[in-house]
Design a protein around this motif. Sequence first.
Motif, PDB file in Angstrom:
ATOM      1  N   PHE A 277      28.921 -11.018   1.705  1.00  0.00           N
ATOM      2  CA  PHE A 277      29.361  -9.783   1.952  1.00  0.00           C
ATOM      3  C   PHE A 277      30.310  -9.423   0.754  1.00  0.00           C
ATOM      4  O   PHE A 277      30.264  -8.093   0.382  1.00  0.00           O
ATOM      5  CB  PHE A 277      29.860  -9.785   3.213  1.00  0.00           C
ATOM      6  CG  PHE A 277      30.801  -8.535   3.801  1.00  0.00           C
ATOM      7  CD1 PHE A 277      29.771  -7.305   3.842  1.00  0.00           C
ATOM      8  CD2 PHE A 277      31.877  -8.430   3.920  1.00  0.00           C
ATOM      9  CE1 PHE A 277      30.348  -6.304   4.430  1.00  0.00           C
ATOM     10  CE2 PHE A 277      32.546  -7.218   4.464  1.00  0.00           C
ATOM     11  CZ  PHE A 277      31.723  -5.934   4.426  1.00  0.00           C
TER      12      PHE A 277
ATOM     13  N   TYR B 267      28.381  -6.815   9.630  1.00  0.00           N
ATOM     14  CA  TYR B 267      29.897  -7.100   9.169  1.00  0.00           C
ATOM     15  C   TYR B 267      30.870  -6.942   9.991  1.00  0.00           C
ATOM     16  O   TYR B 267      31.981  -7.323   9.769  1.00  0.00           O
ATOM     17  CB  TYR B 267      30.034  -6.520   7.845  1.00  0.00           C
ATOM     18  CG  TYR B 267      30.060  -4.953   7.903  1.00  0.00           C
ATOM     19  CD1 TYR B 267      31.287  -4.080   7.885  1.00  0.00           C
ATOM     20  CD2 TYR B 267      28.783  -4.254   7.731  1.00  0.00           C
ATOM     21  CE1 TYR B 267      31.053  -2.761   8.020  1.00  0.00           C
ATOM     22  CE2 TYR B 267      28.766  -2.761   7.905  1.00  0.00           C
ATOM     23  CZ  TYR B 267      29.930  -2.055   8.039  1.00  0.00           C
ATOM     24  OH  TYR B 267      29.677  -0.705   8.111  1.00  0.00           O
TER      25      TYR B 267
ATOM     26  N   SER C 184      20.150  -9.334   2.243  1.00  0.00           N
ATOM     27  CA  SER C 184      20.544 -10.366   3.304  1.00  0.00           C
ATOM     28  C   SER C 184      20.819 -11.537   2.718  1.00  0.00           C
ATOM     29  O   SER C 184      21.571 -12.408   3.410  1.00  0.00           O
ATOM     30  CB  SER C 184      19.454 -10.384   4.302  1.00  0.00           C
ATOM     31  OG  SER C 184      18.170 -10.806   3.624  1.00  0.00           O
TER      32      SER C 184
ATOM     33  N   VAL D 278      22.984  -7.113   6.402  1.00  0.00           N
ATOM     34  CA  VAL D 278      24.265  -7.543   6.891  1.00  0.00           C
ATOM     35  C   VAL D 278      24.887  -7.236   8.131  1.00  0.00           C
ATOM     36  O   VAL D 278      25.245  -5.696   7.981  1.00  0.00           O
ATOM     37  CB  VAL D 278      25.140  -8.087   5.645  1.00  0.00           C
ATOM     38  CG1 VAL D 278      25.868  -6.828   5.117  1.00  0.00           C
ATOM     39  CG2 VAL D 278      26.378  -8.772   6.180  1.00  0.00           C
TER      40      VAL D 278
ATOM     41  N   ALA E  98      31.975 -10.607   9.131  1.00  0.00           N
ATOM     42  CA  ALA E  98      31.852 -11.353   7.566  1.00  0.00           C
ATOM     43  C   ALA E  98      33.349 -11.256   6.863  1.00  0.00           C
ATOM     44  O   ALA E  98      33.807  -9.832   6.655  1.00  0.00           O
ATOM     45  CB  ALA E  98      31.064 -10.361   6.883  1.00  0.00           C
TER      46      ALA E  98
ATOM     47  N   LYS F 228      18.953 -17.830   5.849  1.00  0.00           N
ATOM     48  CA  LYS F 228      19.854 -17.009   6.738  1.00  0.00           C
ATOM     49  C   LYS F 228      19.132 -16.174   7.930  1.00  0.00           C
ATOM     50  O   LYS F 228      17.939 -15.708   7.439  1.00  0.00           O
ATOM     51  CB  LYS F 228      20.518 -15.929   5.914  1.00  0.00           C
ATOM     52  CG  LYS F 228      21.598 -16.743   4.879  1.00  0.00           C
ATOM     53  CD  LYS F 228      22.357 -15.643   3.929  1.00  0.00           C
ATOM     54  CE  LYS F 228      23.368 -16.409   3.246  1.00  0.00           C
ATOM     55  NZ  LYS F 228      24.222 -15.474   2.671  1.00  0.00           N
TER      56      LYS F 228
ATOM     57  N   ASN G 116      26.173  -2.576  10.619  1.00  0.00           N
ATOM     58  CA  ASN G 116      25.476  -3.192   9.740  1.00  0.00           C
ATOM     59  C   ASN G 116      25.254  -2.410   8.542  1.00  0.00           C
ATOM     60  O   ASN G 116      25.335  -1.258   8.570  1.00  0.00           O
ATOM     61  CB  ASN G 116      23.831  -3.350  10.277  1.00  0.00           C
ATOM     62  CG  ASN G 116      23.790  -4.239  11.724  1.00  0.00           C
ATOM     63  OD1 ASN G 116      24.128  -5.567  11.176  1.00  0.00           O
ATOM     64  ND2 ASN G 116      23.590  -3.712  12.518  1.00  0.00           N
TER      65      ASN G 116
END
Length: 315
Positions: A160, A242, A156, A240, A311, A2, A146
């Motif tokens: 999510f 999102y 990470s 992440v 996400a 990722k 984030n």
Amino acid sequence: MKKRNCLKFRSPHRRLATRFYLLFLLVVSPCIPILFPTASFADDVAGTVQSDAVSAEFDGRYIIHLSENPRVRSSDRPEPGYFDSLAIELFTQAGIYAEIVPQMPWKRQMELAEREAGHVIYPTTRSDDREDKFKWVGPVSRTIWNLYGFEDRNWSDTGFEDILESARIGTLMGSAREAYLRERGAKQIVIVPREELLLPMLLADRIDLIAIGGNVLRHYIDEIEQKDTGANVPEIDGAVSYRSCYLYIAVSGDVPDEDILRLQGQLDAFKRNGFFVKNRQTHGLSTNLDGSFLKAMLDLSNNGVRCIDLAGSDD
């Protein structure tokens, strides 16, 4: 593999002194009087108007609430004065008179906007609960939401939905982020009354992730490392991304539609005639016309776009 968010904060190792500093912040700092209360970092923050009460009838006065405080630069924005100069010039060129008042706490601004028409607040997330309480001019910026946490925890690599289920997520009380995370089903939200408490709570292992703006987080990390405590902050990563939200100038209450149309038309003109980009250059911001940010800002078809989920499904 990722792709990780590019924003990282590095230091060589964790030190015992960090713990003592954190205890000071968590136990002592809430007791210290706030001499100059100011708004939070508004690029990605936004207090929620709780009541459905209708603002008082518009009396013809517009009041611009500055997003910067010249006496106490609490926001420590990388673009000091950028939004203020844009908003003031926008009203000036549109030929609409507005009073200008100093920065005040975000919650106070929202309380005034709830009761009175004509308050001009920016940059503001155009969330569902605010849509009918304001009239909107923009977008004037865009932010990526984030969740930040320690890089070595490998958040990470976690989906999510799994993060919402298992992680303790810290965020500012009443912020748009808090409302959104609750809506998405986050099980363990830890709210704080002041954003500066989030990083100490992360470092003290009281939360797993922070829902906060990257520039804000960087400021708080620098603040810790610049103090003469011997404390270093461990590596923090954007675990992440999102949500992507466009930010607007919000005008409270039932103000004349023709005024909003004039302001929007003037903002569109700024984007066509080069002032929007020139104002960014004046304040030391990127003017890369090939970059995704300015492409999005200068594309007038994005007028009215609010937030897009990165996400999960879009709302």
